[in-house]
Design a protein around this motif. Sequence first.
Motif, short mmCIF file in Angstrom:
data_model
loop_
_atom_site.label_atom_id
_atom_site.label_comp_id
_atom_site.label_asym_id
_atom_site.label_seq_id
_atom_site.Cartn_x
_atom_site.Cartn_y
_atom_site.Cartn_z
N VAL A 105 57.68 -10.80 -11.40
CA VAL A 105 56.99 -12.03 -10.76
C VAL A 105 56.15 -11.90 -9.78
CG1 VAL A 105 57.84 -13.95 -9.45
CG2 VAL A 105 59.52 -12.92 -10.82
N LEU A 106 54.88 -12.66 -9.97
CA LEU A 106 54.03 -12.60 -9.12
C LEU A 106 53.78 -14.11 -8.28
CD1 LEU A 106 51.35 -11.67 -7.59
CD2 LEU A 106 50.12 -12.16 -9.56
N ALA A 107 54.01 -14.23 -6.92
CA ALA A 107 54.34 -15.60 -6.41
C ALA A 107 53.45 -15.53 -5.17
CB ALA A 107 55.84 -15.92 -6.43
N HIS A 108 53.09 -17.05 -4.76
CA HIS A 108 52.35 -17.13 -3.56
C HIS A 108 52.88 -18.22 -2.88
CE1 HIS A 108 49.08 -19.52 -1.96
NE2 HIS A 108 49.03 -18.64 -1.09
N ASP A 109 52.91 -18.07 -1.55
CA ASP A 109 53.62 -19.17 -0.42
C ASP A 109 54.61 -19.66 -1.07
OD1 ASP A 109 52.89 -20.93 1.65
OD2 ASP A 109 52.49 -22.48 0.23
N HIS A 110 54.83 -20.87 -1.13
CA HIS A 110 56.12 -21.78 -1.36
C HIS A 110 56.57 -21.14 -2.57
CE1 HIS A 110 58.84 -25.18 -1.49
NE2 HIS A 110 58.68 -25.30 -2.80
N GLY A 111 55.74 -20.79 -3.92
CA GLY A 111 56.38 -20.02 -5.03
C GLY A 111 57.19 -18.77 -4.44
N ALA A 112 56.76 -18.26 -3.57
CA ALA A 112 57.05 -16.92 -3.33
C ALA A 112 58.57 -17.05 -2.51
CB ALA A 112 56.44 -15.95 -2.14
N ARG A 113 58.85 -18.14 -2.09
CA ARG A 113 59.91 -18.59 -1.44
C ARG A 113 60.97 -18.76 -2.52
NH1 ARG A 113 60.11 -18.68 3.77
NH2 ARG A 113 58.21 -18.95 4.94
N VAL A 114 60.48 -19.41 -3.77
CA VAL A 114 61.19 -19.94 -4.81
C VAL A 114 61.60 -18.53 -5.63
CG1 VAL A 114 61.14 -20.80 -7.23
CG2 VAL A 114 60.24 -22.17 -5.21
#
Length: 151
Positions: A105-114
């Motif tokens: 998984v590579l995630a940013h901001d709100h997506g990182a919390r998800v």
Amino acid sequence: MDQNLFPGFELRDMEVGEGMRLRVRTDGSGPPLLLLHGHPQTHAIWHEVALELARRYTLVAPDLRGYGDSSRPPRLPDHSDYAKRAMALDVLHPMRQLGHERFDVLAHDHGARVAHRLAADHAEAVGRMVLLDIAPTLAMYEQTNETFARA
């Protein structure tokens, strides 16, 4: 969204349960990599790196629940339908539907919390994670004033 941002990528709507549908863009070859956007973006934030990443990974980039062209369920009184747990389950479904039982998984901001919730609730599915730019929520809200809010 302009297909020119993602030449050769497939765009599809995927059912993820309980009448929920996610807009998902896919392409590439290699190990699966889930890309999760931040707020207030959509999967389009990945367009500048997607072609390069698709050379090494099979990319799956959804619009999270309530964003872009994904479903927007009405908010429940307790907001549980927009909880990170619900959104994590949303993104797990297309990965499994596409045959990816374990993925990075590579995630940013709100997506990182998800993504964090996804790893906590479904550790067997998540290999490695890179989490980018998560605002320290408690500190941010403790320091929020009218000037900040209006800006």
